[in-house]
Write a protein that holds these residues in place. Structure first.
Motif, PDB file in Angstrom:
ATOM      1  N   VAL A 275       0.808  -1.288   0.049  1.00 48.75           N
ATOM      2  CA  VAL A 275       0.039  -0.104  -0.017  1.00 48.75           C
ATOM      3  C   VAL A 275       0.828   1.254  -0.075  1.00 48.75           C
ATOM      4  O   VAL A 275       1.639   1.479   0.886  1.00 48.75           O
ATOM      5  N   ILE A 276       0.905   1.977  -1.113  1.00 52.05           N
ATOM      6  CA  ILE A 276       1.918   3.263  -1.229  1.00 52.05           C
ATOM      7  C   ILE A 276       0.850   4.283  -1.166  1.00 52.05           C
ATOM      8  O   ILE A 276       0.270   4.600  -2.269  1.00 52.05           O
ATOM      9  N   ILE A 277       1.247   5.207  -0.195  1.00 51.95           N
ATOM     10  CA  ILE A 277       0.408   6.493   0.143  1.00 51.95           C
ATOM     11  C   ILE A 277       1.330   7.757   0.096  1.00 51.95           C
ATOM     12  O   ILE A 277       2.560   7.303   0.647  1.00 51.95           O
ATOM     13  N   PRO A 278       0.682   8.857  -0.077  1.00 52.65           N
ATOM     14  CA  PRO A 278       1.747  10.136  -0.165  1.00 52.65           C
ATOM     15  C   PRO A 278       2.137  10.595   1.368  1.00 52.65           C
ATOM     16  O   PRO A 278       3.090  11.336   1.561  1.00 52.65           O
ATOM     17  N   SER A 279       1.268  10.042   2.297  1.00 49.98           N
ATOM     18  CA  SER A 279       1.553  10.818   3.621  1.00 49.98           C
ATOM     19  C   SER A 279       0.801   9.990   4.905  1.00 49.98           C
ATOM     20  O   SER A 279      -0.476   9.495   4.632  1.00 49.98           O
TER      21      SER A 279
ATOM     22  N   MET B 275      -4.855  13.334   7.447  1.00 54.50           N
ATOM     23  CA  MET B 275      -5.795  12.317   8.089  1.00 54.50           C
ATOM     24  C   MET B 275      -6.570  11.828   7.164  1.00 54.50           C
ATOM     25  O   MET B 275      -7.358  10.799   7.374  1.00 54.50           O
ATOM     26  N   VAL B 276      -6.563  11.874   5.962  1.00 55.43           N
ATOM     27  CA  VAL B 276      -7.172  11.244   4.718  1.00 55.43           C
ATOM     28  C   VAL B 276      -6.774   9.717   4.768  1.00 55.43           C
ATOM     29  O   VAL B 276      -7.505   9.051   4.673  1.00 55.43           O
ATOM     30  N   PHE B 277      -5.456   9.550   4.913  1.00 54.68           N
ATOM     31  CA  PHE B 277      -4.948   8.143   4.283  1.00 54.68           C
ATOM     32  C   PHE B 277      -5.125   7.276   5.712  1.00 54.68           C
ATOM     33  O   PHE B 277      -5.368   6.063   5.401  1.00 54.68           O
ATOM     34  N   PRO B 278      -5.059   7.654   6.927  1.00 54.05           N
ATOM     35  CA  PRO B 278      -5.325   6.721   7.928  1.00 54.05           C
ATOM     36  C   PRO B 278      -6.852   6.082   7.737  1.00 54.05           C
ATOM     37  O   PRO B 278      -6.998   4.890   7.990  1.00 54.05           O
ATOM     38  N   GLU B 279      -7.649   6.959   7.306  1.00 51.69           N
ATOM     39  CA  GLU B 279      -9.004   6.396   7.142  1.00 51.69           C
ATOM     40  C   GLU B 279      -9.117   5.408   5.726  1.00 51.69           C
ATOM     41  O   GLU B 279      -9.605   4.423   5.908  1.00 51.69           O
ATOM     42  N   VAL B 280      -8.287   5.441   4.870  1.00 58.46           N
ATOM     43  CA  VAL B 280      -8.188   4.602   3.702  1.00 58.46           C
ATOM     44  C   VAL B 280      -7.488   3.367   4.274  1.00 58.46           C
ATOM     45  O   VAL B 280      -8.039   2.151   3.950  1.00 58.46           O
ATOM     46  N   MET B 281      -6.671   3.540   5.212  1.00 55.94           N
ATOM     47  CA  MET B 281      -5.959   2.275   5.700  1.00 55.94           C
ATOM     48  C   MET B 281      -6.918   1.495   6.460  1.00 55.94           C
ATOM     49  O   MET B 281      -6.828   0.094   6.347  1.00 55.94           O
ATOM     50  N   MET B 282      -7.629   1.949   7.302  1.00 52.00           N
ATOM     51  CA  MET B 282      -8.662   1.320   8.036  1.00 52.00           C
ATOM     52  C   MET B 282      -9.826   0.478   7.038  1.00 52.00           C
ATOM     53  O   MET B 282     -10.184  -0.635   7.307  1.00 52.00           O
ATOM     54  N   GLY B 283      -9.883   1.179   5.862  1.00 51.68           N
ATOM     55  CA  GLY B 283     -10.993   0.577   5.197  1.00 51.68           C
ATOM     56  C   GLY B 283     -10.273  -0.898   4.382  1.00 51.68           C
ATOM     57  O   GLY B 283     -10.863  -2.039   4.318  1.00 51.68           O
ATOM     58  N   ILE B 284      -8.905  -0.662   3.971  1.00 50.49           N
ATOM     59  CA  ILE B 284      -8.208  -1.792   3.542  1.00 50.49           C
ATOM     60  C   ILE B 284      -7.865  -2.789   4.636  1.00 50.49           C
ATOM     61  O   ILE B 284      -8.201  -4.097   4.269  1.00 50.49           O
ATOM     62  N   SER B 285      -7.588  -2.604   5.811  1.00 50.82           N
ATOM     63  CA  SER B 285      -7.448  -3.192   6.770  1.00 50.82           C
ATOM     64  C   SER B 285      -8.804  -4.221   7.031  1.00 50.82           C
ATOM     65  O   SER B 285      -8.835  -5.410   7.409  1.00 50.82           O
ATOM     66  N   ASP B 286      -9.944  -3.359   7.097  1.00 51.05           N
ATOM     67  CA  ASP B 286     -11.295  -4.179   7.351  1.00 51.05           C
ATOM     68  C   ASP B 286     -11.266  -5.254   6.602  1.00 51.05           C
ATOM     69  O   ASP B 286     -11.947  -6.282   6.894  1.00 51.05           O
ATOM     70  N   VAL B 287     -10.862  -5.326   5.170  1.00 50.04           N
ATOM     71  CA  VAL B 287     -11.336  -6.241   4.112  1.00 50.04           C
ATOM     72  C   VAL B 287     -10.067  -7.294   4.392  1.00 50.04           C
ATOM     73  O   VAL B 287     -10.328  -8.538   4.253  1.00 50.04           O
ATOM     74  N   LEU B 288      -8.932  -6.734   4.452  1.00 46.19           N
ATOM     75  CA  LEU B 288      -7.826  -7.755   4.250  1.00 46.19           C
ATOM     76  C   LEU B 288      -7.727  -8.726   5.612  1.00 46.19           C
ATOM     77  O   LEU B 288      -7.037  -9.732   5.715  1.00 46.19           O
ATOM     78  N   ASP B 289      -8.552  -8.054   6.778  1.00 43.24           N
ATOM     79  CA  ASP B 289      -8.422  -8.938   7.882  1.00 43.24           C
ATOM     80  C   ASP B 289      -9.185 -10.263   7.918  1.00 43.24           C
ATOM     81  O   ASP B 289      -8.861 -11.093   8.636  1.00 43.24           O
ATOM     82  N   ASP B 290     -10.069 -10.361   6.884  1.00 44.16           N
ATOM     83  CA  ASP B 290     -10.907 -11.681   6.485  1.00 44.16           C
ATOM     84  C   ASP B 290      -9.910 -12.459   5.492  1.00 44.16           C
ATOM     85  O   ASP B 290     -10.690 -13.319   4.900  1.00 44.16           O
TER      86      ASP B 290
ATOM     87  N   PRO C  42      -1.651  -6.058   4.639  1.00 42.82           N
ATOM     88  CA  PRO C  42      -1.015  -4.879   4.043  1.00 42.82           C
ATOM     89  C   PRO C  42       0.367  -4.174   4.550  1.00 42.82           C
ATOM     90  O   PRO C  42       0.632  -4.359   5.573  1.00 42.82           O
ATOM     91  N   VAL C  43       1.053  -3.867   3.901  1.00 39.00           N
ATOM     92  CA  VAL C  43       2.460  -3.249   4.189  1.00 39.00           C
ATOM     93  C   VAL C  43       2.352  -1.804   3.574  1.00 39.00           C
ATOM     94  O   VAL C  43       2.224  -1.772   2.353  1.00 39.00           O
ATOM     95  N   VAL C  44       2.781  -0.854   4.539  1.00 40.20           N
ATOM     96  CA  VAL C  44       2.879   0.311   3.999  1.00 40.20           C
ATOM     97  C   VAL C  44       3.870   1.301   3.738  1.00 40.20           C
ATOM     98  O   VAL C  44       5.001   0.985   4.264  1.00 40.20           O
TER      99      VAL C  44
ATOM    100  N   GLY D 249     -11.008   2.498   0.438  1.00 39.96           N
ATOM    101  CA  GLY D 249      -9.958   1.350   0.877  1.00 39.96           C
ATOM    102  C   GLY D 249     -10.607   0.177   0.881  1.00 39.96           C
ATOM    103  O   GLY D 249      -9.930  -0.669   0.541  1.00 39.96           O
ATOM    104  N   ARG D 250     -11.936   0.048   1.339  1.00 36.30           N
ATOM    105  CA  ARG D 250     -12.520  -1.102   1.325  1.00 36.30           C
ATOM    106  C   ARG D 250     -12.606  -1.763  -0.081  1.00 36.30           C
ATOM    107  O   ARG D 250     -12.471  -2.789  -0.259  1.00 36.30           O
TER     108      ARG D 250
END
Length: 348
Positions: free
Chosen positions: A75-79, A83-98, A103-105, A308-309
């Protein structure tokens, strides 16, 4: 939400591809890329240049076959401070947890050369997929993404051509929608405050959509102020003060993000400026942290968690179904304007 398909990515590149393109043996290519053995400088330069042009990334998994993958999603993000990108990461993690995927940032700091380096290192570990912010990348980064032979999802922005899959919003449309809302509320003297935009492509596209939206109503931006650096309340206050002293007859300020918009709101309230009567304000991103402000800033949600999801879901499904090279998808989400307390809504 709309959904389209794009052509599938190519197969992963191998040492043989670099060998054939550079005209040297696979053993020589291996020596150059591992920086081992005696190789002439001319040959070394030719091999490295060919590898870069092709987008070839060597496999760092010791003893692994070139086709082997690890259960990681790059997962490659600019920052991370934005505050935008932590919420994107939450969506990604929600799906990949199952799923078996993890994810590696990597963080690029909005720098194309940094993105190249991060992408190169991450791809060398042969992840199962890549989620990367934005559609604008260097030629070298594009070559690596196309040559990786794994699912790639570009996120946040849909105004452009995707390498594989893309999930996001149209920032040009978002800017135009905000312009229409401001015009409908009968504001006419409008200032814009935002980041310097050569590398913040999404902010630039919103600005373009915003100015085009105003132009349709026969209006143009009366003043503008740009800054470099992270989103900050203090910077928003400073910029708002400078603009209103320079152009005191403005009746609306549009900020490229909520954080500087919140700073502008606090400046107005501290100085007895009637919001939204004397001057209206609006930002972008829908940052929940600002819900505790004395007034609710008008804004537009960027659908961060949903992005993210959806991106993670594309990767997880293609990996689980063994469809890494399937045709890509285009998912366009539709953000909504929140008028808050700083943008008038006139009765029809």
């Amino acid at each position: 939400m709309s959904q389209e398909t794009t052509p599938p990515p190519r197969r992963p590149l191998t040492l043989r591809d670099v060998s054939e393109a550079s005209g040297v043996s696979e053993m020589t290519v291996s020596r150059v890329l591992r920086n081992r053995g005696e190789v002439s400088e001319a040959t070394r330069s030719r091999v490295l240049e060919t590898a870069k042009d092709l987008g070839y990334v060597p496999n760092k998994i010791a003893g692994a076959l070139a086709s082997q993958r690890v259960n990681l999603v790059a997962v490659i993000i600019p920052s991370l401070s934005n505050m935008v990108f932590p919420e994107v990461m939450m969506g990604i993690s929600d799906v990949l947890d199952d799923s078996p995927l993890q994810p590696v940032v990597g963080v690029t700091n909005y720098k194309p050369e940094r993105e190249e380096k991060v992408l190169y290192e991450m791809l060398s570990w042969r992840p199962s997929g890549v989620i990367i912010a934005g559609l604008e990348h260097s030629d070298a980064s594009k070559a690596m993404l196309r040559a990786a032979g794994i699912p790639v999802v570009e996120i946040m922005d849909t105004d452009g051509e995707a390498i594989d899959s893309v999930v996001g919003i149209s920032h040009r449309r978002a800017g135009a929608e905000m312009a229409r809302a401001i015009v409908s509320a009968r504001y006419k003297r409008i200032g814009f405050l935002g980041t310097k935009m050569p590398l913040d492509h999404r902010a630039r596209k919103r600005f373009e959509g915003f100015t085009q939206g105003l132009a349709k109503a026969g209006l143009e931006i009366a003043d503008q102020e740009f800054y470099s650096g992270g989103s900050a309340l203090a910077k928003g206050r400073e910029m708002t003060e400078a603009m209103l002293k320079r152009t005191p007859d403005l009746d609306f300020l549009y900020y490229s993000n909520d954080m500087i918009g919140a700073g502008g709101l606090l400046y107005c309230l501290d100085n007895g400026i009637d919001v939204p009567g004397q001057i209206g304000l609006a930002g972008f991103n829908g940052v929940e942290l600002l819900d505790g402000l004395p007034r609710q800033l008008a804004t537009m949600d960027a659908c961060r968690t949903e992005i993210g999801r959806a991106a993670a879901d594309i990767i997880a499904k293609r990996v689980s179904e063994g469809a890494e090279n399937a045709a890509g998808e285009k998912i366009v989400l539709t953000p909504q304007i929140s008028f808050g307390d700083t943008l008038k809504r006139l009765k029809k």
